[in-house]
Design a protein around this motif. Sequence first.
Motif, PDB file in Angstrom:
ATOM      1  N   GLY A 162     113.176  -8.258 -42.253  1.00  0.00           N
ATOM      2  CA  GLY A 162     113.658  -7.660 -43.462  1.00  0.00           C
ATOM      3  C   GLY A 162     112.736  -7.637 -44.610  1.00  0.00           C
ATOM      4  O   GLY A 162     111.698  -7.116 -44.465  1.00  0.00           O
ATOM      5  N   GLU A 163     113.002  -8.143 -45.646  1.00  0.00           N
ATOM      6  CA  GLU A 163     112.306  -8.398 -47.053  1.00  0.00           C
ATOM      7  C   GLU A 163     111.320  -9.506 -47.178  1.00  0.00           C
ATOM      8  O   GLU A 163     110.555  -9.570 -48.076  1.00  0.00           O
ATOM      9  CB  GLU A 163     113.152  -8.154 -48.233  1.00  0.00           C
ATOM     10  CG  GLU A 163     114.254  -7.131 -48.192  1.00  0.00           C
ATOM     11  CD  GLU A 163     113.658  -5.725 -48.507  1.00  0.00           C
ATOM     12  OE1 GLU A 163     113.001  -5.678 -49.357  1.00  0.00           O
ATOM     13  OE2 GLU A 163     113.902  -4.965 -47.354  1.00  0.00           O
ATOM     14  N   ARG A 208     109.133  -1.633 -45.982  1.00  0.00           N
ATOM     15  CA  ARG A 208     108.569  -0.467 -46.611  1.00  0.00           C
ATOM     16  C   ARG A 208     108.840  -0.254 -48.020  1.00  0.00           C
ATOM     17  O   ARG A 208     108.320   0.396 -48.755  1.00  0.00           O
ATOM     18  CB  ARG A 208     109.095   0.628 -45.936  1.00  0.00           C
ATOM     19  CG  ARG A 208     108.289   1.004 -44.578  1.00  0.00           C
ATOM     20  CD  ARG A 208     107.174   1.537 -44.541  1.00  0.00           C
ATOM     21  NE  ARG A 208     106.554   1.107 -43.226  1.00  0.00           N
ATOM     22  CZ  ARG A 208     105.115   0.719 -43.186  1.00  0.00           C
ATOM     23  NH1 ARG A 208     104.645   0.770 -44.229  1.00  0.00           N
ATOM     24  NH2 ARG A 208     104.732   0.724 -42.155  1.00  0.00           N
ATOM     25  N   THR A 209     109.493  -1.224 -48.592  1.00  0.00           N
ATOM     26  CA  THR A 209     110.046  -1.133 -49.924  1.00  0.00           C
ATOM     27  C   THR A 209     109.887  -2.301 -50.774  1.00  0.00           C
ATOM     28  O   THR A 209     109.834  -2.120 -51.985  1.00  0.00           O
ATOM     29  CB  THR A 209     111.582  -1.103 -49.964  1.00  0.00           C
ATOM     30  OG1 THR A 209     112.314  -2.129 -49.225  1.00  0.00           O
ATOM     31  CG2 THR A 209     112.319  -0.005 -49.346  1.00  0.00           C
ATOM     32  N   THR A 242      98.843  -3.377 -39.570  1.00  0.00           N
ATOM     33  CA  THR A 242      98.778  -2.014 -39.704  1.00  0.00           C
ATOM     34  C   THR A 242      99.438  -1.084 -38.260  1.00  0.00           C
ATOM     35  O   THR A 242     100.202  -0.290 -38.329  1.00  0.00           O
ATOM     36  CB  THR A 242      97.805  -1.119 -40.538  1.00  0.00           C
ATOM     37  OG1 THR A 242      96.565  -1.357 -39.730  1.00  0.00           O
ATOM     38  CG2 THR A 242      97.757  -1.401 -41.802  1.00  0.00           C
ATOM     39  N   LYS A 243      98.643  -1.562 -37.363  1.00  0.00           N
ATOM     40  CA  LYS A 243      99.050  -1.114 -35.962  1.00  0.00           C
ATOM     41  C   LYS A 243     100.521  -1.514 -35.579  1.00  0.00           C
ATOM     42  O   LYS A 243     100.990  -0.862 -34.809  1.00  0.00           O
ATOM     43  CB  LYS A 243      98.223  -1.620 -34.877  1.00  0.00           C
ATOM     44  CG  LYS A 243      96.914  -0.633 -34.834  1.00  0.00           C
ATOM     45  CD  LYS A 243      95.914  -1.324 -33.871  1.00  0.00           C
ATOM     46  CE  LYS A 243      94.909  -0.330 -33.718  1.00  0.00           C
ATOM     47  NZ  LYS A 243      93.656  -0.805 -32.691  1.00  0.00           N
ATOM     48  N   ASN A 244     100.973  -2.368 -36.193  1.00  0.00           N
ATOM     49  CA  ASN A 244     102.209  -3.161 -35.897  1.00  0.00           C
ATOM     50  C   ASN A 244     103.290  -2.688 -37.024  1.00  0.00           C
ATOM     51  O   ASN A 244     104.240  -3.388 -36.933  1.00  0.00           O
ATOM     52  CB  ASN A 244     102.212  -4.680 -35.375  1.00  0.00           C
ATOM     53  CG  ASN A 244     101.407  -4.745 -34.057  1.00  0.00           C
ATOM     54  OD1 ASN A 244     102.163  -4.456 -32.957  1.00  0.00           O
ATOM     55  ND2 ASN A 244     100.320  -5.060 -34.162  1.00  0.00           N
ATOM     56  N   GLY A 245     102.971  -1.888 -37.732  1.00  0.00           N
ATOM     57  CA  GLY A 245     104.142  -1.282 -38.581  1.00  0.00           C
ATOM     58  C   GLY A 245     104.182  -2.246 -40.088  1.00  0.00           C
ATOM     59  O   GLY A 245     105.350  -2.158 -40.606  1.00  0.00           O
ATOM     60  N   GLY A 246     103.153  -2.939 -40.110  1.00  0.00           N
ATOM     61  CA  GLY A 246     103.278  -3.860 -41.537  1.00  0.00           C
ATOM     62  C   GLY A 246     102.371  -3.322 -42.576  1.00  0.00           C
ATOM     63  O   GLY A 246     101.667  -2.264 -42.531  1.00  0.00           O
TER      64      GLY A 246
END
Length: 80
Positions: free
Chosen positions: A27-28, A71-72, A47-51
């Motif tokens: 989540g957040e 992402r927010t 970054t390779k794992n969506g962070g």
Amino acid sequence: MILLDTREFDHPLPLEMAVEAFRKLSGEEVLHMIHRREPLPLFEIITKNGGRYLSVMEAEGLWHIYITRSRTVELEHPHV
């Protein structure tokens, strides 16, 4: 915010600890890692794992790294 202070540990333990903590983020949530150096290999893993991350050098040998999967969430270093 989850605090992970790795200043007392030698390589590769800080990287392993941060990757494990990152995997558990949801989540957040934001992971605040304190380290003696800027952990560049960690940034590639994040970054390779969506962070996302923010890296701030507060003083020589004192880095604050903020990590999230969100992402927010605004990643920022508090100006103390």
